[in-house]
Structure formats: structure tokens, C-alpha cells
Scaffold this motif. Structure first.
Motif, PDB file in Angstrom:
ATOM      1  N   LEU A 267       0.830  -1.207   0.000  1.00  0.00           N
ATOM      2  CA  LEU A 267       0.000   0.000   0.000  1.00  0.00           C
ATOM      3  C   LEU A 267       0.866   1.259   0.000  1.00  0.00           C
ATOM      4  O   LEU A 267       0.612   2.210  -0.749  1.00  0.00           O
ATOM      5  CB  LEU A 267      -0.927  -0.021   1.225  1.00  0.00           C
ATOM      6  CG  LEU A 267      -1.796   1.227   1.448  1.00  0.00           C
ATOM      7  CD1 LEU A 267      -2.701   1.493   0.251  1.00  0.00           C
ATOM      8  CD2 LEU A 267      -2.619   1.079   2.731  1.00  0.00           C
ATOM      9  N   ARG A 268       1.923   1.269   0.801  1.00  0.00           N
ATOM     10  CA  ARG A 268       2.815   2.436   0.872  1.00  0.00           C
ATOM     11  C   ARG A 268       3.445   2.718  -0.489  1.00  0.00           C
ATOM     12  O   ARG A 268       3.527   3.869  -0.930  1.00  0.00           O
ATOM     13  CB  ARG A 268       3.900   2.187   1.935  1.00  0.00           C
ATOM     14  CG  ARG A 268       4.702   3.423   2.306  1.00  0.00           C
ATOM     15  CD  ARG A 268       5.854   3.073   3.251  1.00  0.00           C
ATOM     16  NE  ARG A 268       6.920   2.356   2.533  1.00  0.00           N
ATOM     17  CZ  ARG A 268       7.904   2.943   1.868  1.00  0.00           C
ATOM     18  NH1 ARG A 268       7.978   4.261   1.806  1.00  0.00           N
ATOM     19  NH2 ARG A 268       8.832   2.223   1.242  1.00  0.00           N
ATOM     20  N   GLN A 269       3.878   1.655  -1.177  1.00  0.00           N
ATOM     21  CA  GLN A 269       4.499   1.830  -2.494  1.00  0.00           C
ATOM     22  C   GLN A 269       3.503   2.427  -3.492  1.00  0.00           C
ATOM     23  O   GLN A 269       3.857   3.293  -4.309  1.00  0.00           O
ATOM     24  CB  GLN A 269       5.015   0.475  -3.022  1.00  0.00           C
ATOM     25  CG  GLN A 269       6.186  -0.098  -2.258  1.00  0.00           C
ATOM     26  CD  GLN A 269       7.481   0.653  -2.493  1.00  0.00           C
ATOM     27  OE1 GLN A 269       7.586   1.517  -3.366  1.00  0.00           O
ATOM     28  NE2 GLN A 269       8.496   0.340  -1.686  1.00  0.00           N
ATOM     29  N   VAL A 270       2.238   1.977  -3.435  1.00  0.00           N
ATOM     30  CA  VAL A 270       1.219   2.518  -4.347  1.00  0.00           C
ATOM     31  C   VAL A 270       0.982   3.999  -4.056  1.00  0.00           C
ATOM     32  O   VAL A 270       0.892   4.825  -4.986  1.00  0.00           O
ATOM     33  CB  VAL A 270      -0.105   1.723  -4.231  1.00  0.00           C
ATOM     34  CG1 VAL A 270      -1.173   2.346  -5.137  1.00  0.00           C
ATOM     35  CG2 VAL A 270       0.089   0.254  -4.597  1.00  0.00           C
ATOM     36  N   LEU A 271       0.905   4.346  -2.777  1.00  0.00           N
ATOM     37  CA  LEU A 271       0.675   5.749  -2.409  1.00  0.00           C
ATOM     38  C   LEU A 271       1.812   6.643  -2.902  1.00  0.00           C
ATOM     39  O   LEU A 271       1.572   7.749  -3.398  1.00  0.00           O
ATOM     40  CB  LEU A 271       0.520   5.884  -0.892  1.00  0.00           C
ATOM     41  CG  LEU A 271      -0.720   5.197  -0.282  1.00  0.00           C
ATOM     42  CD1 LEU A 271      -0.751   5.393   1.227  1.00  0.00           C
ATOM     43  CD2 LEU A 271      -2.006   5.711  -0.918  1.00  0.00           C
ATOM     44  N   LEU A 272       3.046   6.167  -2.773  1.00  0.00           N
ATOM     45  CA  LEU A 272       4.184   6.952  -3.274  1.00  0.00           C
ATOM     46  C   LEU A 272       4.073   7.164  -4.781  1.00  0.00           C
ATOM     47  O   LEU A 272       4.348   8.260  -5.288  1.00  0.00           O
ATOM     48  CB  LEU A 272       5.510   6.244  -2.942  1.00  0.00           C
ATOM     49  CG  LEU A 272       5.974   6.323  -1.492  1.00  0.00           C
ATOM     50  CD1 LEU A 272       7.248   5.499  -1.297  1.00  0.00           C
ATOM     51  CD2 LEU A 272       6.225   7.776  -1.062  1.00  0.00           C
ATOM     52  N   ASP A 273       3.642   6.131  -5.504  1.00  0.00           N
ATOM     53  CA  ASP A 273       3.502   6.274  -6.956  1.00  0.00           C
ATOM     54  C   ASP A 273       2.414   7.283  -7.315  1.00  0.00           C
ATOM     55  O   ASP A 273       2.580   8.084  -8.249  1.00  0.00           O
ATOM     56  CB  ASP A 273       3.192   4.912  -7.592  1.00  0.00           C
ATOM     57  CG  ASP A 273       4.420   4.331  -8.274  1.00  0.00           C
ATOM     58  OD1 ASP A 273       5.532   4.827  -8.004  1.00  0.00           O
ATOM     59  OD2 ASP A 273       4.284   3.388  -9.069  1.00  0.00           O
ATOM     60  N   LEU A 274       1.286   7.228  -6.608  1.00  0.00           N
ATOM     61  CA  LEU A 274       0.204   8.184  -6.881  1.00  0.00           C
ATOM     62  C   LEU A 274       0.680   9.616  -6.595  1.00  0.00           C
ATOM     63  O   LEU A 274       0.300  10.557  -7.304  1.00  0.00           O
ATOM     64  CB  LEU A 274      -1.032   7.848  -6.032  1.00  0.00           C
ATOM     65  CG  LEU A 274      -1.819   6.609  -6.468  1.00  0.00           C
ATOM     66  CD1 LEU A 274      -2.910   6.285  -5.462  1.00  0.00           C
ATOM     67  CD2 LEU A 274      -2.437   6.804  -7.864  1.00  0.00           C
ATOM     68  N   TYR A 275       1.514   9.769  -5.572  1.00  0.00           N
ATOM     69  CA  TYR A 275       2.103  11.093  -5.298  1.00  0.00           C
ATOM     70  C   TYR A 275       3.008  11.524  -6.457  1.00  0.00           C
ATOM     71  O   TYR A 275       2.929  12.661  -6.945  1.00  0.00           O
ATOM     72  CB  TYR A 275       2.897  11.074  -3.975  1.00  0.00           C
ATOM     73  CG  TYR A 275       3.784  12.285  -3.837  1.00  0.00           C
ATOM     74  CD1 TYR A 275       3.250  13.513  -3.462  1.00  0.00           C
ATOM     75  CD2 TYR A 275       5.149  12.206  -4.125  1.00  0.00           C
ATOM     76  CE1 TYR A 275       4.056  14.648  -3.385  1.00  0.00           C
ATOM     77  CE2 TYR A 275       5.962  13.326  -4.035  1.00  0.00           C
ATOM     78  CZ  TYR A 275       5.408  14.545  -3.665  1.00  0.00           C
ATOM     79  OH  TYR A 275       6.199  15.666  -3.601  1.00  0.00           O
TER      80      TYR A 275
END
Length: 474
Positions: free
Chosen positions: A306-314
Motif C-alpha cells: 500500500l505504501r508503495q502505491v501511495l508513493l507512486d500516486l504522489y
């Protein structure tokens, strides 16, 4: 409502976490193939490890005695005193100590001396009277890492998982290491059995369940890591030398518990889904290229995905816009392994206005301020990642039940003992697993006859039951 541009991108991501029925069916077939190969050979990279445990009897529930168990399974070390009452019930006293981070990557002497000190303190606190009368305790040691086990009370460490990396312990006999440090401290304890936590879960559930909902066929863990164990016909375990098998058979042994090490199912990724975020998580893990199933299923990795996905969306300019550059993001969001599956449990079921409960959790855990759009997105992603985990979890359970013919016969009910924080506490996890089991070759009929029960304290009680088995042999 989330803005259309953000929702469109999120929908693409959600789709990449979907698990189709076709994938599940192919996964079951592939698992059976890898398990069969693993029973025949030690050296096939496309086989599961399928480790023989030398546990050759399943408890009846009538066993009695006071035994110790020690459990090194993840982030904590537990020492337990188990009283088996002989009527499918037990009582226990336990102590739990978080393992200092530096010991997880230090030397074997530092780690095992620390473990021995914890056992010493426990015995002095809870069994001081027995020490005075010269009593010596038998201890079952739950060691939840890949071990090449050569007897009930010996086994060499194959490799570490779950963030441990004590290099000089690899290739060493884990029981001998532990015993050496207990003896050095003059602790009156004999390490009588080496047990994997899944083996312990199988034995403990067999002891307490006593066929109430069918025979217990599998013990499994879905927590920090994931793994499973079951009893296999001795004749099928070809990797055990024939002379050893014949000797066991001469003593009336017909089956042996196998530790599958299913966390390494499909390391080649022939079946398992792979997203760019899975690749990032694997790259940042302590054992890149290994335990690919575990890295999609277990609690240690769900929050990191989940953290990796959030960083990508940022990085795509879609969320957390007040932060001008990535270095400005809260330090915790930029730090691997800081987002927990426990937090995801809250995001999963948050129905507060504007997801206020999630807002507080994100502030507290990551120091991360969010708007309602971002929290809605986080909830959608959480549900997709957890759903994928539960659907993949159905593959090994269904495969083993098919492999051993668990449903052969008329009106057969089957029990599975499960332990671990994800299967016990993640909202709806067992329901999602069951939905996926109904999509496997077992079908809805098999799913209805299957009972997945939480085997509380399984690893420690089961380890004690292993030690009791050694006591009986003497």
C-alpha cells in the motif's frame, strides 16, 4: 466523490490486484505439482521445500503433563508453560518479549544467549519450586524459519525470513545452538523437539478440536508470514532415505507431518500476479527472489505494498499535492515497513464521516495529513490488496485438501486450524478466503464442508505436544 482523474487511475490499480478464478484454478494445480516434486527431492528449484518434521503422531486430546515451549516466530519471543489436562483442554502461563532490532541482524551467540536468558528468567519466576527439587523440563522449540530437519530434536537453518539476517547461524543446528546457551546459564531445560509454528498449529488444533468438526488436516499461519503443515503418507516422502522409512514403518509409523514452507510457492512467478509494487517490495526485502507467495499474502508485506502505491500516486501528481517534492513528504511515509496491516484493518472497515478514524490513524502512524479524497482512495486500495491476499491464501489450502483426498468418503467434514494476526483479526479475511475456496476445484460443496478454526496459541501448545511425544519415546 473522488475526482474523476484520480479515480480513473485508482481503478487501473485496483484492476491489477484482481485475482481471477482461472488464476486460482491454475494455482491449485501448480501447487500440487510443486508439492509432489518437493516430497521427492531436495534440490529442485521449482519444488516446494516440503520439509519432513519427524513428527509422526497427531494428538488425541487425552495427553497430560506440564511442558515448556519457546516460540521464535517473528517480532516477539515467547516462553510458555503448558499444562495439558487430558480432556482436550489446556492452561498456560506465558511471557512475551519483543526482539531487539540489533539482535535480528547480529551474531548467533548474541541472539541465542538472549533467548536463553529469557527462558532462565521464566523458569525461575514460574517453576522455582521444581528447580529446587532438581526437576528438568522438556521444551518444544517453535522456530518459524526454513530448517532442514534431520530428527525430532535437530535441524540446520536453511535461511532467514521476516527481517532476520543472522548470517553465522545459517547451516548450524538450531537446537544445539539453543541448548549450548541454556547449558552455559545452567538452565534446567532440555530442548526436546524442534517445531515449526504451522506444525504446532496442526497439533494444537488436533488436541483441542478432537474431530468436533471433522479431522484436522492442515495447520496454517496467516500473520507476519504464512506457511502450512499437514500429515503426508510416509511412502510418498521419497526424499527420506528408504532405510529410514523402513525403520519408521517397522515401528508402526505410516505418516509424517510435512512443513510445506508454502511462503515460497511459485518463486518463479509462473502463476502468481506481479505488479510493479510487488517488484518494489521484493527488491527492498531481506530475501529478494524468495517467498514470493508470502510477499503477496502475509501481514508483514500488505502495508508496504500500500505504501508503495501511495508513493507512486504522489509521484504522478494525483495525491498529497501540498508537498512540493518527495523529500518533503513525512519521513515515515518515505520509510519502508512503517505502514502496518493492523492500520489497514481500520481503513478496511472505517465508516466514520469523512473517514475521520482513518485520518487520525494516518496522522498518528505516519504523521501524514490527508483530505477525504485521499482517505477514500486509501480505503479502496486497502480493500483490493487484502482481497488479493485472501484469494491467494485459498490456493495452498485447497491444493493440500485435494492432494490428500480429504473429502473422499460420504458426508466428510474437514477442519483446518489457523493462527496469525491476519486470519484472526483482519475484518472479513476468512470469509474472503472461503469465497475463493468455493472457486477452486473443491467447488461450493467442498467449501461448505470445510471449517477454518482459529487455533489460539497454536505454535506454543503444539511445540509442547512435540516435546511430549519425545518424552513418550523415552
Amino acid at each position: 466523490m473522488v475526482s474523476p482523474k484520480l479515480q480513473k487511475r485508482v481503478n487501473q490499480i485496483l484492476k491489477s490486484f484482481e485475482v481471477s478464478q482461472d488464476l486460482i484454478l491454475r494455482g491449485v494445480d501448480h501447487f500440487i505439482d510443486m508439492a509432489t516434486k518437493g516430497l521427492e527431492t531436495k534440490d529442485d528449484p521449482e519444488a516446494l521445500l516440503m520439509i519432513p518434521t519427524y513428527v509422526t503422531s497427531i494428538p488425541s486430546g487425552e495427553e497430560k503433563g506440564v511442558l515448556l515451549a519457546a516460540d521464535l516466530g517473528g517480532t516477539n519471543f515467547r516462553v510458555v508453560s503448558v499444562t495439558l489436562n487430558g480432556d482436550h483442554t489446556f492452561s498456560l502461563v506465558q511471557s512475551k518479549s519483543p526482539i531487539p532490532i540489533d539482535l535480528m541482524t547480529g551474531t548467533s551467540a548474541e541472539l541465542f544467549h538472549w533467548l536463553a536468558e529469557k527462558v532462565q528468567k521464566f523458569v525461575e519466576t514460574h517453576h522455582g519450586d521444581s528447580i529446587e527439587t532438581g526437576g528438568k523440563f522438556k521444551l518444544g522449540f517453535t522456530f518459524s524459519f526454513p530448517v532442514d530437519q534431520t530428527s525430532l530434536d535437530s535441524g540446520t537453518l536453511d535461511r532467514w525470513t521476516k527481517g532476520f539476517d543472522v548470517r553465522d547461524a545459517i547451516g548450524q543446528d538450531i537446537v544445539a545452538l539453543f541448548q549450548q546457551h541454556l547449558d552455559a546459564l545452567k538452565v534446567p531445560v532440555k530442548v526436546s523437539a524442534l517445531a515449526n509454528d504451522t506444525v504446532g498449529t496442526l497439533l494444537a488444533r488436533s488436541y483441542t478440536g478432537a474431530n468436533k468438526e471433522g479431522e484436522t488436516v492442515i495447520g496454517c499461519i496467516f500473520g507476519t508470514g504464512t506457511n502450512g503443515a499437514y500429515a503426508e503418507k510416509l511412502d510418498n516422502i521419497k526424499k527420506i532415505p528408504e532405510s529410514v522409512r523402513n525403520e519408521l514403518k517397522a515401528n508402526g509409523v505410516t505418516e509424517m507431518v510435512i512443513n510445506t514452507e508454502w511462503g515460497s510457492f511459485d518463486n518463479q512467478l509462473q502463476i502468481l500476479p506481479k505488479t510493479k509494487w510487488d517488484e518494489e517490495v521484493d527488491k527492498n526485502s531481506a530475501n529478494p527472489g524468495f517467498h514470493m507467495f508470502e510477499k503477496r499474502v502475509s501481514g508483514m508485506f500488505l502495508g508496504e505494498i500500500l505504501r508503495q502505491v501511495l508513493l507512486d500516486l504522489y509521484r504522478e501528481g494525483l495525491i498529497l499535492k501540498p508537498y512540493a517534492k518527495e523529500d518533503d513528504l513525512p519521513h515515515r511515509l518515505r520509510t519502508p515497513w512503517t505502514l502496518s496491516s493492523e492500520a489497514m484493518s481500520l481503513f478496511e472497515i472505517d465508516d466514520s464521516t469523512g473517514l475521520k478514524a482513518s485520518e487520525l490513524k494516518l496522522q498518528q502512524m505516519l504523521r501524514l495529513p490527508t483530505n477525504s479524497d485521499e482517505r477514500l482512495v486509501i480505503q479502496q486500495l486497502t480493500r483490493a490488496i487484502a482481497h488479493r491476499s485472501a484469494y491467494l491464501a485459498a490456493i495452498p489450502i485447497s491444493a493440500i485438501l485435494i492432494k490428500v483426498g480429504a473429502f473422499d468418503g460420504h458426508h466428510v467434514e474437514v477442519d483446518v486450524g489457523a493462527d496469525g494476526s491476519v486470519v484472526e483479526f483482519y475484518p472479513g479475511y476468512r470469509t474472503m478466503m472461503r469465497d475463493a475456496i468455493a472457486l477452486t476445484q473443491l467447488g461450493p460443496k467442498g467449501e461448505r464442508r470445510l471449517h477454518i478454526n482459529i487455533s489460539k496459541d497454536g505454535s506454543s501448545v503444539g511445540a509442547a505436544l512435540c516435546a511430549l511425544s519425545e518424552q513418550d519415546e523415552e
